[in-house]
Design a protein around this motif. Structure first.
Motif, PDB file in Angstrom:
ATOM      1  N   LEU A  99       0.831  -1.201   0.000  1.00 29.09           N
ATOM      2  CA  LEU A  99       0.000   0.000   0.000  1.00 29.09           C
ATOM      3  C   LEU A  99       0.867   1.253   0.000  1.00 29.09           C
ATOM      4  O   LEU A  99       0.546   2.247  -0.674  1.00 29.09           O
ATOM      5  N   ASP A 100       1.973   1.203   0.717  1.00 26.13           N
ATOM      6  CA  ASP A 100       2.906   2.335   0.710  1.00 26.13           C
ATOM      7  C   ASP A 100       3.509   2.532  -0.673  1.00 26.13           C
ATOM      8  O   ASP A 100       3.613   3.666  -1.167  1.00 26.13           O
ATOM      9  N   GLY A 142       0.299   3.272  -3.194  1.00 21.29           N
ATOM     10  CA  GLY A 142      -0.462   4.474  -2.877  1.00 21.29           C
ATOM     11  C   GLY A 142       0.393   5.695  -2.611  1.00 21.29           C
ATOM     12  O   GLY A 142       0.435   6.628  -3.420  1.00 21.29           O
ATOM     13  N   ALA A 172      -4.008  -4.103  -1.544  1.00 20.10           N
ATOM     14  CA  ALA A 172      -3.364  -2.790  -1.575  1.00 20.10           C
ATOM     15  C   ALA A 172      -3.869  -1.953  -2.748  1.00 20.10           C
ATOM     16  O   ALA A 172      -4.127  -0.745  -2.603  1.00 20.10           O
ATOM     17  N   ALA A 212      -5.833   1.550  -2.500  1.00 18.45           N
ATOM     18  CA  ALA A 212      -5.088   2.730  -2.952  1.00 18.45           C
ATOM     19  C   ALA A 212      -5.744   3.435  -4.132  1.00 18.45           C
ATOM     20  O   ALA A 212      -5.733   4.671  -4.202  1.00 18.45           O
ATOM     21  N   LEU A 263      -6.215   7.443  -4.702  1.00 20.02           N
ATOM     22  CA  LEU A 263      -5.438   8.118  -5.738  1.00 20.02           C
ATOM     23  C   LEU A 263      -6.338   8.779  -6.770  1.00 20.02           C
ATOM     24  O   LEU A 263      -6.006   9.853  -7.302  1.00 20.02           O
TER      25      LEU A 263
END
Length: 381
Positions: free
Chosen positions: A168-169, A172, A270, A274, A278
């Motif tokens: 996810l980091d 996203g 994820a 995300a 976004l």
């Protein structure tokens, strides 16, 4: 349990249809000289028109020299006019014999290239078959993901939260700068071109309606999905493909772990989380770019822009665009993971699958957006 010896021999037994030849002991390079003499002295004069069966079940060890001697034995039987075959071979011995027979064969003669109309039709047929295979494989992968999700719903402690947060980091947070920048520029370009056209009709103010509806319903989520397919989808394919090349996925299966649960599901979750976020950021950046251009080129002040935007848009307009995001995320993730699993053992395969992942994901995302557009139009939304 049979006791291995260093004595090799060939037992000959007659039966109604011919002969049974039973190689005994190790047929290897160490015993090859004696076996060669034994084969040369074998009397096969009375087997013409009959069958010679070679029973490989009593062979203790077999190497290339022994395999060559067995082929020589079969050749002697066929030269005497008999039909011959091997039976009761161990799997490893059968593979060696098959490899020996295949070695030295001339490659198949290349067929003459067909004329271009035939080649064109053939190419279309192959493409249709490949599309069918891709759809079948994708649905199978989706079914596997659903099955794993159901299992994890009953055992949530097995879900890989750390891996999901990591992806996810990357998907996203790491994508925010580039998506915001490109959306800002696209919003500015759309506003600038719209102002120049609407100015001819004295309807410059309507650029706010055009920009707001276009960005929130279509442009924001579509741009985001395309960029995520190129940025994260290709990365997922390359990562899983590299693991496939290094046989790490096979190692997971050997350890009793599910590759779908370990590799695919955290990436899909994820993406689903995300992509809507976004898309929202992309829409806001596009509206900001369009508002700035409208202020500079269209003399539409920020207060007027925001007021007009408030009058033109509804929550329904915003939600129409946002609802598409999770479905596009699932499509991108499924295609990326499926193409990664199809990678073979070469760098060329990895590159071609990564390219195919991006192209297919972008194509399907655009088609999906069109399907949603027709659906919402039919619903009157």
């Amino acid at each position: 349990m049979a006791i291995e010896t260093d004595v090799a021999d060939l037992k000959v037994e007659a039966f109604d249809e011919g002969l049974v030849l039973t190689p005994l002991g190790p047929w290897t390079a160490q015993t090859g000289d004696g076996l060669e003499t034994r084969i040369d002295r074998l009397d096969l004069s009375g087997v013409s028109g009959r069958r010679v069966a070679i029973d490989m079940g009593e062979i203790e060890r077999l190497d290339t020299v022994g395999a060559l001697l067995l082929e020589r034995l079969r050749g002697a039987a066929e030269a005497a006019g008999a039909s011959s075959d091997f039976f009761d071979a161990r799997p490893q011995h059968e593979r060696l014999m098959t490899a020996l027979r295949e070695h030295g064969k001339e490659p198949p003669v290349a067929l003459k290239k067909p004329i271009w109309p035939v080649a064109f039709v053939e190419g279309i047929g192959r493409s249709v078959c490949e599309i069918g295979d891709d759809v079948s494989r994708g649905l199978g992968f989706l079914g596997a993901v659903v099955a794993v999700s159901g299992r994890l719903a009953l055992t949530p402690w097995r879900f890989r939260f750390t891996s999901t947060i990591h992806h996810l980091d990357r998907v996203g947070v790491g994508a925010v700068p580039i998506i915001a920048l490109i959306s800002f520029l696209v919003g500015a370009i759309v506003a600038q071109q719209s102002i120049f056209q609407l100015k001819n009709f004295g309807a410059t103010l309507f650029v706010v309606d055009l920009l707001g509806i276009l960005v929130l319903r279509e442009l924001g989520v579509l741009l985001t999905a395309i960029m995520i397919a190129g940025r994260s989808g290709s990365a997922f394919t390359a990562e899983i493909g590299s693991m496939k090349m290094r046989e790490e996925i096979d190692a997971l299966k050997t350890m009793g772990l599910d590759s779908i649960e370990i590799l695919a599901l955290p990436r899909l979750v994820a993406l689903v989380i995300a992509l809507p976020m976004l898309s929202f950021i992309a829409s806001m950046a596009a509206l900001l770019g369009g508002g700035l251009v409208a202020w500079v080129y269209g003399d539409i002040t920020p207060v007027t822009f925001l007021q007009r935007l408030k009058d033109a848009l509804t929550l329904q307009t915003f939600m129409v665009g946002l609802i598409k995001a999770p479905f596009m995320a699932i499509v991108i993730g499924l295609i990326a993971c499926t193409e990664g699993m199809k990678v073979e053992g070469s760098a060329e395969s990895l590159g071609s699958r990564t390219t195919a992942s991006v192209v297919k994901a972008i194509f399907v995302v655009i088609v999906l957006d069109g399907v949603f557009a027709m659906f919402f139009a039919g619903m009157g939304i």
